[in-house]
Design a protein around this motif. Sequence first.
Motif, short mmCIF file in Angstrom:
data_model
loop_
_atom_site.label_atom_id
_atom_site.label_comp_id
_atom_site.label_asym_id
_atom_site.label_seq_id
_atom_site.Cartn_x
_atom_site.Cartn_y
_atom_site.Cartn_z
N VAL A 1 -5.32 3.22 9.80
CA VAL A 1 -5.88 1.93 10.19
C VAL A 1 -6.79 1.39 9.09
O VAL A 1 -6.72 0.21 8.73
CB VAL A 1 -6.63 2.03 11.53
CG1 VAL A 1 -7.41 0.77 11.83
CG2 VAL A 1 -5.67 2.35 12.66
N SER B 1 -2.56 -3.56 12.54
CA SER B 1 -2.98 -2.30 11.91
C SER B 1 -3.50 -1.32 12.95
O SER B 1 -3.17 -0.13 12.93
CB SER B 1 -4.06 -2.55 10.87
OG SER B 1 -3.58 -3.29 9.80
N THR C 1 -5.34 -5.59 3.86
CA THR C 1 -5.36 -6.95 4.38
C THR C 1 -6.62 -7.69 3.93
O THR C 1 -6.56 -8.85 3.53
CB THR C 1 -5.29 -6.93 5.93
OG1 THR C 1 -4.13 -6.18 6.32
CG2 THR C 1 -5.19 -8.32 6.49
N GLY D 1 -4.71 0.00 6.20
CA GLY D 1 -4.10 -1.29 6.53
C GLY D 1 -5.11 -2.42 6.53
O GLY D 1 -4.86 -3.50 5.98
N VAL D 2 -6.25 -2.18 7.14
CA VAL D 2 -7.30 -3.20 7.19
C VAL D 2 -7.85 -3.45 5.78
O VAL D 2 -8.10 -4.61 5.41
CB VAL D 2 -8.42 -2.78 8.16
CG1 VAL D 2 -9.63 -3.69 8.03
CG2 VAL D 2 -7.89 -2.78 9.58
N LEU E 1 -2.76 -9.56 11.75
CA LEU E 1 -2.56 -8.40 10.88
C LEU E 1 -3.56 -7.29 11.16
O LEU E 1 -3.21 -6.10 11.11
CB LEU E 1 -2.63 -8.83 9.41
CG LEU E 1 -1.44 -9.65 8.91
CD1 LEU E 1 -1.70 -10.14 7.50
CD2 LEU E 1 -0.17 -8.84 8.96
N LEU E 2 -4.80 -7.64 11.46
CA LEU E 2 -5.79 -6.62 11.81
C LEU E 2 -5.43 -5.91 13.11
O LEU E 2 -5.50 -4.69 13.21
CB LEU E 2 -7.18 -7.24 11.91
CG LEU E 2 -7.78 -7.77 10.61
CD1 LEU E 2 -9.13 -8.41 10.88
CD2 LEU E 2 -7.91 -6.67 9.59
#
Length: 66
Positions: A39, A17, A46, A42-43, A13-14
């Motif tokens: 980014v 992103s 997560t 997203g991070v 997932l990272l």
Amino acid sequence: MNDLQATGLFAVLLLASVALGEAIRVFTRWQPESTRRVVHMGVGLTTAASPLWFDAPAGIYALAVL
């Protein structure tokens, strides 16, 4: 889900992103500053969900070292 699976999923997932941010930058020609924000969002999302996935912090520590 065990911690090894959670670590793998979290890493994917990272990386996704970062890949999404780069794809947005290339295809839309946004400035790097704008895609950096995508980014980070997203991070951040997560990372906020990560305590739900891990039983012990060892996987998080391994990802932090990488």
